[in-house]
Write a protein that holds these residues in place. Structure first.
Motif, PDB file in Angstrom:
ATOM      1  N   TYR A 242       7.793  -0.640  -2.465  1.00 16.71           N
ATOM      2  CA  TYR A 242       6.663  -0.169  -1.659  1.00 16.71           C
ATOM      3  C   TYR A 242       6.501   1.346  -1.807  1.00 16.71           C
ATOM      4  CZ  TYR A 242       7.095  -4.610   0.937  1.00 16.71           C
ATOM      5  OH  TYR A 242       7.164  -5.930   1.307  1.00 16.71           O
ATOM      6  N   TYR A 243       5.262   1.760  -2.005  1.00 14.83           N
ATOM      7  CA  TYR A 243       4.955   3.182  -2.117  1.00 14.83           C
ATOM      8  C   TYR A 243       3.896   3.576  -1.089  1.00 14.83           C
ATOM      9  CZ  TYR A 243       7.577   3.618  -6.459  1.00 14.83           C
ATOM     10  OH  TYR A 243       8.597   3.645  -7.382  1.00 14.83           O
ATOM     11  N   LYS A 244       4.037   4.788  -0.580  1.00 20.86           N
ATOM     12  CA  LYS A 244       3.039   5.379   0.314  1.00 20.86           C
ATOM     13  C   LYS A 244       2.680   6.753  -0.239  1.00 20.86           C
ATOM     14  CE  LYS A 244       2.270   6.845   5.103  1.00 20.86           C
ATOM     15  NZ  LYS A 244       2.890   6.964   6.456  1.00 20.86           N
ATOM     16  N   GLU A 245       1.448   6.889  -0.696  1.00 23.37           N
ATOM     17  CA  GLU A 245       0.991   8.139  -1.299  1.00 23.37           C
ATOM     18  C   GLU A 245       1.926   8.602  -2.416  1.00 23.37           C
ATOM     19  OE1 GLU A 245       0.555  10.850   1.946  1.00 23.37           O
ATOM     20  OE2 GLU A 245      -1.137   9.760   2.831  1.00 23.37           O
ATOM     21  N   GLY A 246       2.350   7.632  -3.225  1.00 26.26           N
ATOM     22  CA  GLY A 246       3.174   7.931  -4.384  1.00 26.26           C
ATOM     23  C   GLY A 246       4.654   8.080  -4.111  1.00 26.26           C
TER      24      GLY A 246
ATOM     25  N   PHE B 136      11.495   1.251   5.356  1.00 24.08           N
ATOM     26  CA  PHE B 136      10.512   0.753   6.320  1.00 24.08           C
ATOM     27  C   PHE B 136       9.140   0.928   5.695  1.00 24.08           C
ATOM     28  CE2 PHE B 136       8.456   1.085  10.676  1.00 24.08           C
ATOM     29  CZ  PHE B 136       8.674  -0.246  10.979  1.00 24.08           C
ATOM     30  N   ASN B 137       8.425  -0.172   5.501  1.00 25.41           N
ATOM     31  CA  ASN B 137       7.202  -0.131   4.691  1.00 25.41           C
ATOM     32  C   ASN B 137       5.943   0.242   5.466  1.00 25.41           C
ATOM     33  OD1 ASN B 137       6.298  -2.452   6.049  1.00 25.41           O
ATOM     34  ND2 ASN B 137       7.102  -3.837   4.499  1.00 25.41           N
ATOM     35  N   LEU B 138       6.093   0.801   6.645  1.00 21.39           N
ATOM     36  CA  LEU B 138       4.947   1.148   7.470  1.00 21.39           C
ATOM     37  C   LEU B 138       3.974   2.052   6.704  1.00 21.39           C
ATOM     38  CD1 LEU B 138       3.871   0.840  10.408  1.00 21.39           C
ATOM     39  CD2 LEU B 138       4.951   3.030  10.906  1.00 21.39           C
ATOM     40  N   GLY B 139       2.715   1.619   6.598  1.00 23.08           N
ATOM     41  CA  GLY B 139       1.683   2.434   5.984  1.00 23.08           C
ATOM     42  C   GLY B 139       1.661   2.423   4.468  1.00 23.08           C
ATOM     43  N   TYR B 140       2.364   1.477   3.826  1.00 27.09           N
ATOM     44  CA  TYR B 140       2.402   1.457   2.359  1.00 27.09           C
ATOM     45  C   TYR B 140       1.008   1.188   1.793  1.00 27.09           C
ATOM     46  CZ  TYR B 140       2.215  -3.687   2.355  1.00 27.09           C
ATOM     47  OH  TYR B 140       1.827  -4.998   2.506  1.00 27.09           O
ATOM     48  N   ASP B 141       0.748   1.730   0.608  1.00 27.94           N
ATOM     49  CA  ASP B 141      -0.555   1.528  -0.031  1.00 27.94           C
ATOM     50  C   ASP B 141      -0.454   0.961  -1.439  1.00 27.94           C
ATOM     51  OD1 ASP B 141       0.261   3.787  -1.561  1.00 27.94           O
ATOM     52  OD2 ASP B 141      -0.767   5.152  -0.192  1.00 27.94           O
TER      53      ASP B 141
ATOM     54  N   TRP C   7       9.315   8.499  14.247  1.00 27.83           N
ATOM     55  CA  TRP C   7       9.346   8.036  12.853  1.00 27.83           C
ATOM     56  C   TRP C   7       8.093   8.522  12.133  1.00 27.83           C
ATOM     57  CZ3 TRP C   7      12.762   5.692   9.657  1.00 27.83           C
ATOM     58  CH2 TRP C   7      12.272   5.235   8.432  1.00 27.83           C
ATOM     59  N   ASP C   8       8.293   9.355  11.110  1.00 20.73           N
ATOM     60  CA  ASP C   8       7.210   9.763  10.213  1.00 20.73           C
ATOM     61  C   ASP C   8       5.984  10.280  10.975  1.00 20.73           C
ATOM     62  OD1 ASP C   8       6.091  10.178   7.708  1.00 20.73           O
ATOM     63  OD2 ASP C   8       5.233   8.159   7.582  1.00 20.73           O
TER      64      ASP C   8
ATOM     65  N   ARG D 233       2.727  -9.018   9.071  1.00 16.70           N
ATOM     66  CA  ARG D 233       3.016  -7.775   9.795  1.00 16.70           C
ATOM     67  C   ARG D 233       4.176  -7.009   9.188  1.00 16.70           C
ATOM     68  NH1 ARG D 233       6.273  -6.212  14.031  1.00 16.70           N
ATOM     69  NH2 ARG D 233       7.203  -8.281  14.127  1.00 16.70           N
ATOM     70  N   VAL D 234       5.063  -7.699   8.469  1.00 20.50           N
ATOM     71  CA  VAL D 234       6.327  -7.063   8.087  1.00 20.50           C
ATOM     72  C   VAL D 234       6.578  -6.973   6.589  1.00 20.50           C
ATOM     73  CG1 VAL D 234       7.478  -7.662  10.248  1.00 20.50           C
ATOM     74  CG2 VAL D 234       7.528  -9.287   8.334  1.00 20.50           C
TER      75      VAL D 234
END
Length: 405
Positions: free
Chosen positions: A357-361, A335-340, A284-285, A183-184
């Motif tokens: 960690y990256y999310k949409e670059g 905060f890595n929420l939603g990383y891809d 948040w985001d 989860r984390v």
């Protein structure tokens, strides 16, 4: 600087709020209401150095008892708030006392989830680790050669496993999900932490559910797994997450949903009532999130203090976390929420590494395992809002510090 501030909760957020107001020379009367018998203290060391006996309780306390009267901060210990009367602007406590407020801050934190009775949760020898009493009871059971079962492969469970191995217990960790830390954290972080625990003799069993705990004369003796297998155990640590302590707010008609809903100024749906720390559900985001960390508890509480003292700045979280296990320090920025996407970068020292960690670059978080340089660099980049090309991160010869300069 006006009428009385009442703070429900004597944890990290409650104390930080009172201390910051006094540092800002705000002289309003403050009352902190806490359910424990002790003055506010740090909780993270409870599952680490305190449990190991390496840190005494007096070192966990934020201030000595003298600090509170000297700073006109009244503390009601061993006291639970039963109800908030928003119209009368008062709180009613379980001991019959009531207290009027001009402003109220709810800083009630969260509570560890427990196993239900039908799964053996009420057996002796089954523990959660949240407060000093939990840690004291568990410490008395941590004897070399005994068998410990940890239910849940999150940070609390893994920290408990590390302490138990240090003290000479046989340790098994079961995790119902595909992997520990699912989860984390990323798979790369989980793989690294699993290897560290297994090197120290911990048996980690993933995709392994618990059917129930078994006991004799009210004391846990074994665990029946979802597979039907039965394993012996002398004691159990339950680390299956935490729920926000928001019942008092819900009963008062304040908006909640596993957390007290607040805006960017930490105000609840009642403009005279704020919430801070683990119990607060903050923006948040584009969504909402609860940030269960010391950093958030302190920063959000201090933001509330600044607002109460006349400030107008919204609270913008800059999350960071840490976990100490054996001689390994796992430090997390962002905060890595939603990383891809994740990139693993080797560190300068043997066994050190960082996971980006990256999310949409866009860089959103960094895990650093015994790699303080990567942690400090990643944290600074995130605070500055600077993105890093994944190719640069992946190149172990690149100097990321140049990106800050």
């Amino acid at each position: 600087m006006t009428g009385r501030l009442v703070i429900i909760g004597a944890g990290q957020a409650g104390f930080a709020l009172a201390a910051k107001l006094r540092a800002l020379k705000d002289a309003r009367p403050i009352t902190i209401i806490g359910g424990e018998a002790d003055y506010p203290y740090q909780r993270p060391p409870l599952s680490k150095k305190y449990l190991l006996g390496e840190m005494s309780f007096d070192r966990l306390q934020f201030r000595t008892s003298d600090w509170y009267p000297e700073n006109n901060v009244e503390v009601w210990l061993s006291t639970f708030v039963e109800a908030i009367d928003r119209q009368a602007k008062s709180v009613r406590c379980g001991d019959g006392r009531s207290l009027d407020f001009h402003t109220l801050v709810i800083a009630t934190g969260s509570s560890p989830r427990r196993l239900p009775d039908e799964m053996g949760g009420s057996l002796g020898g089954v523990y959660v680790v949240r407060d000093k009493q939990d840690a004291d009871r568990l410490a008395a059971e941590m004897k070399p050669g005994r068998k410990l079962l940890v239910i849940g492969g999150g940070y609390i469970g893994l920290e408990g496993a590390a302490v138990a191995r240090h003290l000479g217990l046989e340790v098994t960790v079961i995790e119902m999900a595909e992997r520990i830390l699912q989860r984390v954290a990323s798979k790369a972080t989980a793989d690294a932490m699993r290897a560290i625990h297994e090197a120290h003799g911990v048996s980690i069993r993933e995709k392994t559910g618990l059917t129930r705990l078994l006991g004799v004369n009210g004391q846990v003796t074994a665990a029946e797994l979802a597979s039907g297998e039965v394993i012996d155990t002398d004691l159990v640590i339950v680390g299956i997450g935490a729920s926000a302590n928001d019942a008092i707010a819900t009963a008062a008609g304040i908006e909640t949903m596993n957390g007290i809903v607040v805006d960017e100024f930490a105000r609840t749906s009642d403009p005279n009532i704020f919430a801070a720390g683990d119990c607060a559900l903050l923006p948040w985001d584009g969504g909402r999130v609860r940030l269960e960390s010391v950093q958030n508890a302190v920063d959000q509480a201090e933001a509330v203090a600044a607002i109460l003292a006349g400030g107008h700045d919204p609270y913008r979280p800059k999350p960071w976390f840490w976990s100490d296990q054996y001689d390994v320090k796992l430090q997390i920025a962002g905060f890595n929420l939603g990383y891809d996407r994740t990139i693993v970068r080797p560190g300068a020292r043997e066994g050190s590494q960082s996971i980006w960690y990256y999310k949409e670059g866009i860089l959103v978080a960094v895990d650093a395992i015994n790699d303080a340089k990567a942690y400090v660099t990643g944290k600074k980049l995130l605070e500055l809002g600077r993105n890093v090309d994944p190719a640069v991160v992946a190149d172990a010869s690149s100097d990321l510090k140049q990106l800050i300069a």
